[in-house]
Enzyme design. Structure first.
Site, PDB file in Angstrom:
ATOM      1  N   CYS A 204       0.822  -1.210   0.000  1.00  0.00           N
ATOM      2  CA  CYS A 204       0.000   0.000   0.000  1.00  0.00           C
ATOM      3  C   CYS A 204       0.855   1.259   0.000  1.00  0.00           C
ATOM      4  CB  CYS A 204      -0.906   0.012   1.220  1.00  0.00           C
ATOM      5  SG  CYS A 204      -2.113  -1.325   1.229  1.00  0.00           S
TER       6      CYS A 204
ATOM      7  N   GLU B  24       0.462   3.900   1.745  1.00  0.00           N
ATOM      8  CA  GLU B  24       0.748   4.375   3.101  1.00  0.00           C
ATOM      9  C   GLU B  24       2.014   3.720   3.650  1.00  0.00           C
ATOM     10  OE1 GLU B  24      -3.882   4.137   3.004  1.00  0.00           O
ATOM     11  OE2 GLU B  24      -2.193   3.129   2.035  1.00  0.00           O
TER      12      GLU B  24
ATOM     13  N   ARG C 297     -10.048   9.459  -8.472  1.00  0.00           N
ATOM     14  CA  ARG C 297     -10.755   8.814  -7.363  1.00  0.00           C
ATOM     15  C   ARG C 297     -10.584   9.646  -6.102  1.00  0.00           C
ATOM     16  NH1 ARG C 297      -8.998   3.193  -6.304  1.00  0.00           N
ATOM     17  NH2 ARG C 297      -6.990   3.787  -7.124  1.00  0.00           N
TER      18      ARG C 297
ATOM     19  N   CYS D 180      -6.503   0.469   4.575  1.00  0.00           N
ATOM     20  CA  CYS D 180      -6.974  -0.907   4.729  1.00  0.00           C
ATOM     21  C   CYS D 180      -6.660  -1.388   6.157  1.00  0.00           C
ATOM     22  CB  CYS D 180      -6.304  -1.811   3.693  1.00  0.00           C
ATOM     23  SG  CYS D 180      -4.542  -2.099   3.981  1.00  0.00           S
TER      24      CYS D 180
ATOM     25  N   CYS E  59      -2.864  -1.548   6.925  1.00  0.00           N
ATOM     26  CA  CYS E  59      -2.290  -0.211   7.118  1.00  0.00           C
ATOM     27  C   CYS E  59      -2.733   0.395   8.447  1.00  0.00           C
ATOM     28  CB  CYS E  59      -2.669   0.707   5.964  1.00  0.00           C
ATOM     29  SG  CYS E  59      -1.800   0.320   4.432  1.00  0.00           S
TER      30      CYS E  59
END
Length: 141
Positions: free
Chosen positions: A62, A64, A90, A96, A99
């Site tokens: 990810c 992050e 977006r 998630c 994360c």
């Protein structure tokens, strides 16, 4: 635990600027299927660290987490706020489960920017509900 409007931390101009920074990275660097999300994190001194996700058949990383790793390689030990923005217009994306856990463990007081770009909200990571970490796909041998 559900995040309510009453749980909001006031959105600062620096928070809006952080969303814009992540959006700029998403527009500039997320141009393939391997990179679809950009994250930006801010230090208490105002320095911005960015990262993009990496999608791969062996497992995704990810944006992050990439931003946290980039901060570590630059000697940054404290982060105040983080946001992730998807590519191709977006919206701001919530972290998630994996994360969220890493953020809680590494930066228990970090603030997370959520919601639409035009009306973001900021919540402490501790106020986000825990989600089970996404299972990484098993590599085929």
């Amino acid at each position: 635990m559900t995040v309510h409007d009453s749980d909001r931390t006031p959105v600062r101009d620096t928070d809006r600027a952080l969303v814009q920074a992540a959006g700029a990275v998403a527009r500039l660097r997320c141009r393939s299927e391997q990179h679809t999300v950009a994250a930006a994190a801010r230090t208490p001194e105002g320095r911005v660290i960015t990262g993009v996700n990496l999608r791969h058949v062996t497992g995704d990383i990810c944006a992050e987490i990439v931003a946290l790793a980039t901060a570590a390689t630059q000697g940054v030990t404290q982060l105040e706020t983080i946001v992730a923005v998807g590519d191709r217009g977006r919206e701001v994306l919530a972290p998630c489960g994996r994360c969220r856990q890493v953020l809680r463990d590494q930066f228990p007081h970090i603030r997370v920017i959520l919601g639409p770009v035009d009306d973001p909200r900021v919540v402490p990571i501790a106020d986000l509900p825990a989600e089970p970490p996404a299972a990484a796909p098993k590599p085929s041998i």
